[in-house]
Design a protein around this motif. Structure first.
Motif, PDB file in Angstrom:
ATOM      1  N   PRO A   2       0.871   5.504   0.066  1.00 26.59           N
ATOM      2  CA  PRO A   2      -0.040   6.608   0.388  1.00 26.59           C
ATOM      3  C   PRO A   2      -0.222   7.556  -0.786  1.00 26.59           C
ATOM      4  O   PRO A   2       0.658   7.693  -1.641  1.00 26.59           O
ATOM      5  CB  PRO A   2       0.674   7.304   1.553  1.00 26.59           C
ATOM      6  N   ALA A   3      -1.377   8.194  -0.809  1.00 24.91           N
ATOM      7  CA  ALA A   3      -1.630   9.207  -1.830  1.00 24.91           C
ATOM      8  C   ALA A   3      -0.816  10.460  -1.523  1.00 24.91           C
ATOM      9  O   ALA A   3      -0.578  10.794  -0.362  1.00 24.91           O
ATOM     10  CB  ALA A   3      -3.113   9.553  -1.868  1.00 24.91           C
TER      11      ALA A   3
ATOM     12  N   THR B 239       0.141  14.380  -0.922  1.00 24.23           N
ATOM     13  CA  THR B 239      -0.592  15.381  -0.148  1.00 24.23           C
ATOM     14  C   THR B 239      -1.007  16.584  -0.988  1.00 24.23           C
ATOM     15  O   THR B 239      -1.781  17.411  -0.521  1.00 24.23           O
ATOM     16  CB  THR B 239       0.277  15.874   1.019  1.00 24.23           C
TER      17      THR B 239
ATOM     18  N   THR C 214      -7.130   7.639  -0.406  1.00 25.09           N
ATOM     19  CA  THR C 214      -6.081   7.680   0.623  1.00 25.09           C
ATOM     20  C   THR C 214      -4.783   7.018   0.160  1.00 25.09           C
ATOM     21  O   THR C 214      -3.747   7.193   0.789  1.00 25.09           O
ATOM     22  CB  THR C 214      -6.561   6.977   1.903  1.00 25.09           C
ATOM     23  N   GLY C 215      -4.850   6.239  -0.910  1.00 21.84           N
ATOM     24  CA  GLY C 215      -3.648   5.579  -1.401  1.00 21.84           C
ATOM     25  C   GLY C 215      -3.975   4.573  -2.491  1.00 21.84           C
ATOM     26  O   GLY C 215      -5.100   4.509  -2.995  1.00 21.84           O
TER      27      GLY C 215
ATOM     28  N   ASP D  11       0.850  -1.179   0.000  1.00 20.45           N
ATOM     29  CA  ASP D  11       0.000   0.000   0.000  1.00 20.45           C
ATOM     30  C   ASP D  11       0.892   1.237   0.000  1.00 20.45           C
ATOM     31  O   ASP D  11       1.783   1.362   0.860  1.00 20.45           O
ATOM     32  CB  ASP D  11      -0.902   0.036   1.233  1.00 20.45           C
TER      33      ASP D  11
ATOM     34  N   VAL E 275      -9.793   4.008  -0.508  1.00 19.05           N
ATOM     35  CA  VAL E 275     -10.654   5.158  -0.252  1.00 19.05           C
ATOM     36  C   VAL E 275     -11.012   5.217   1.225  1.00 19.05           C
ATOM     37  O   VAL E 275     -10.828   4.255   1.972  1.00 19.05           O
ATOM     38  CB  VAL E 275     -11.935   5.085  -1.110  1.00 19.05           C
ATOM     39  N   GLU E 276     -11.511   6.360   1.641  1.00 17.75           N
ATOM     40  CA  GLU E 276     -11.931   6.534   3.022  1.00 17.75           C
ATOM     41  C   GLU E 276     -13.124   5.633   3.315  1.00 17.75           C
ATOM     42  O   GLU E 276     -14.004   5.449   2.481  1.00 17.75           O
ATOM     43  CB  GLU E 276     -12.301   7.990   3.280  1.00 17.75           C
TER      44      GLU E 276
ATOM     45  N   GLN F  26     -12.766  10.487  -1.259  1.00 14.32           N
ATOM     46  CA  GLN F  26     -11.357  10.831  -1.119  1.00 14.32           C
ATOM     47  C   GLN F  26     -10.479   9.589  -1.221  1.00 14.32           C
ATOM     48  O   GLN F  26     -10.706   8.579  -0.547  1.00 14.32           O
ATOM     49  CB  GLN F  26     -11.103  11.522   0.231  1.00 14.32           C
TER      50      GLN F  26
END
Length: 706
Positions: free
Chosen positions: A588-589, A591, A649-650, A586, A619-620, A647
């Motif tokens: 992260p997306a 910022t 998240t990654g 995984d 996603v969230e 949103q």
């Protein structure tokens, strides 16, 4: 164990007899299991400064030439890590007055996020003497745990507990280390393409859809004043005279923040062997190069054990860097080493003959360890190890070292022996895996370097011997007798919770993951560690019991590996029901920027990755996002984005492969398939991600300067 409080000190000689050689351990836990830190050591003179940059020991400079300091590395402990440093106090030069033991975090992390911070000190036999528990680390990225210092002829330990908001670079500079920041900005090779993507997406979006976080962050940066600048050091309740105050910038100077992970300049020159093979003068492939340690004559297990012991011990004695690397973890001092094989020692009516003996002499004192070796799948015998432990106790020897293909686990000794507490002399029992021996040889000759070319050649010959198929020194290579019954029980759904065979499989899986870390770390020259996620305070036994229950219910084995310098944790899952292995990470997306820009950038990074790589948007919330193969997503990166505006998240990257069926290490074996899956995923996927641009994009924005 003696308990220290912040600012207190204790005389080491008052705690034990064997304190010339000590091991200091730093421990911490993390609620997520991902919290990590890097240990560092500074040798200071009477003025509180390093004598040269060589007095700063850290992840890229782990061993002192005189053997006085050696960073032994991390080992997982439940939901945290244990990082050990070996000190030979008798080998320290007279002008070294203090040893500072510290650690640092990076990428915006701080020590306040870690739990159960503590420093412990053990003597040469491994017996714990003193402990300092820390509960007030705060929001600092570097932290001094304690220091060992001279008072006349005695050595003392002080509990310091002081933090630095300026990180490792700030701490090192305060003690006189010359910092060379080689993490300077690098030009992003595809920055132009990313800017075009962002410009195109801005044109497609109305102005009101500009990410609010970016606007708010810009406003916050503009509002920051000089009074809000972060201090160089965290406040301390009481000033300690042992730690000098940080140097403050002179008036009118620009105190720009120092980038993390800065490295000191050193003048150390080491010899490493070239990675590319040199051109051979052989007439054809049938000509075999002459070897110092031949393996063609090995025909029995006894021959393999005798040869392997002699080869290893002889190289340890001839290559000081290597011998010291292996014995420092066992409490041996730095000094002249001699090694022996097939030594006859009296033991009642039947003398015993251990496979080897290691002796180290320092200042007229001897440190002695008996060695018991096994090769192939041969297990250590309890009666043998018990006899050698009794002999060592009677003769005043310090240690018994066992060496086999098996891998020791925390809280689960390979051999249970009785230690007679009535004897004044305490014998420490240690274990080495052949995989760890090969790992240490690889680290020295391929990455860290040794003192001269002859030493490098000897280590290369040792490594060639250990890796030869006929040596019997291949590391963990059998999942055990419970492997087939557990697989069959999962297939026909007859496996029950509490079956002791599942616990045996879980322990074998943990040994395999540890060995994968050793092999990959030796090849890369980086720290590669297993990750154990467990509830805080859970013992290793309880954690393995919970995993064995999960194996019964889900039919899966799951492990995680953290590789230094990569954007995430590499997860490996073995599904025993489907016969599939899954390697995943995984990431992260970023910022900043727009999701479409992130997706396009990711596709460019993965341009040469396997077409069957699976990509999933994280996603969230609990639900998963869109997913697809790289082959399908390359022409349309937008297909990976959620359509409902959730949103991101990654991203999760996964590769699948068939799982080996047999329990061994053959080409069709389970162990080989796991090793191949991890190496294939790292080489074809992770290496595409390990670039400065991606790490900068995923890192939090640095605090504004006042």
């Amino acid at each position: 164990m003696y308990e220290l409080t912040k600012g207190a000190n204790v005389d080491l000689a008052a705690l034990g007899e064997s304190v010339e050689s000590v091991v200091v351990s730093l421990d911490w836990t993390s609620a997520t299991g991902e919290g990590d830190a890097d240990v560092s050591v500074l040798l200071l003179d009477a003025d509180g400064k390093v004598r040269s940059d060589d007095d700063f020991y850290f992840y890229n400079h782990p061993v002192a030439a005189d053997g006085s300091v050696q960073l032994l590395g991390k080992s997982p402990t439940g939901s945290g890590n244990n990082d050990r440093i070996s000190f030979d106090l008798s080998a320290l030069p007279e002008d070294v007055a203090r040893i500072v033991v510290a650690a640092s975090r990076y990428d915006g992390a701080h020590f306040g996020e870690l739990g159960d911070l503590q420093l412990t000190l053990a003597d040469g036999s491994g017996e714990g003497l003193v402990r300092y528990a820390i509960d007030d680390a705060g929001s600092v990225s570097a932290f001094i745990f304690g220091e060992v210092y001279r008072r006349g002829a005695a050595w003392k330990l002080r509990a310091v507990g002081q933090g630095y908001a300026s990180g490792l670079a700030g701490l090192a500079k305060d003690f006189g280390v010359d910092i060379d920041d080689d993490a300077a900005c690098e030009k992003d090779e595809d920055a132009a393409a990313e800017q075009e993507d962002e410009a195109a997406e801005r044109e497609e979006r109305p102005a009101s859809t500009t990410p609010a976080a970016t606007t708010e962050a810009a406003a916050a940066r503009a509002a920051v004043g000089a009074d809000t600048a972060a201090p160089d050091r965290a406040p301390d309740d009481a000033a300690l005279d042992a730690v000098p105050a940080p140097r403050r910038p002179e008036a009118g100077t620009d105190d720009a923040p120092v980038k993390p992970r800065a490295r000191p300049r050193t003048a150390k020159k080491k010899i490493t062997l070239p990675k590319a093979a040199k051109t051979t003068l052989a007439k054809n492939e049938s000509w075999k190069e002459a070897r110092l340690f031949p393996v063609s004559v090995l025909k029995s297990d006894r021959d393999r054990e005798t040869r392997a012991t002699s080869v290893l011990l002889s190289v340890m004695a001839q290559v000081p860097e290597f011998g010291r690397r292996l014995t420092a973890a066992f409490g041996a001092p730095a000094g002249r080493m001699e090694t022996f094989t097939e030594v006859l020692l009296p033991f009642g009516d039947s003398p015993r003959r251990p496979d080897g003996v290691v002796r180290v002499e320092r200042a007229g004192k001897l440190w002695t360890a008996l060695v018991e070796t096994k090769t192939n799948g041969n297990a250590l015998r309890t009666d043998q190890v018990q006899a050698y432990t009794d002999i060592a106790a009677r003769r005043g020897y310090e240690a018994v070292i066992t060496l086999s293909n098996d891998v020791a686990l925390e809280g689960s000794p390979l051999v249970d022996v009785r230690i007679d507490g009535r004897r004044k002399n305490t014998v420490a029992l240690w274990h080495l895996s052949w995989a760890e021996v090969a790992h240490q040889a690889q680290m020295l000759i391929r990455h860290e370097g040794v003192g001269n070319g002859a030493h490098a050649w000897l280590l290369q010959e040792l490594l060639h011997y250990l890796q030869h198929e006929n040596s019997g020194c291949h590391g963990f290579q059998n999942m055990g007798s419970a492997w087939v019954p557990v697989r069959n029980g999962i297939d026909d759904e007859t496996l029950c919770q509490g079956d002791p065979r599942t616990l045996e499989v879980v322990e074998s899986w943990e040994r395999l993951i540890r060995q994968v870390c050793l092999r990959l770390g030796g090849e890369l020259g980086q720290k590669v560690l297993p990750v154990h996620r467990a509830r805080r305070g859970t013992t290793p036994g309880a954690r393995r019991s919970r995993l064995s229950d999960q194996l019964c219910i889900e039919g899966r084995l799951h492990g995680e590996v953290r590789i230094e310098g990569t954007p995430g944790v590499l997860a490996i899952t073995a599904d025993l029901r489907t016969g599939k292995l899954r390697a995943a990470m995984d990431i992260p997306a970023p910022t900043q920027g727009y999701p479409l820009t992130w997706a396009k950038r990711l596709m460019r990074r993965l341009a040469e990755a396997p077409a069957d790589l699976h990509i999933e948007a994280l996603v969230e919330g609990e639900g998963g996002g869109p997913r697809g193969t790289l082959e399908r997503l390359r022409p349309e990166p937008a297909d990976i984005l959620p359509k409902n505006g959730v949103q991101i998240t990654g991203f999760r990257l996964s590769l699948f492969k068939s799982m080996g069926s047999s329990r061994g290490n053959t080409e069709s074996g389970f162990i080989r398939s796991v090793d191949d899956a991890v190496h294939h995923f790292y080489s074809t996927v992770v290496t595409r991600l390990d670039r400065p641009a991606l790490r900068r994009a995923a890192a939090p924005e640095p605090a504004a300067k006042g």
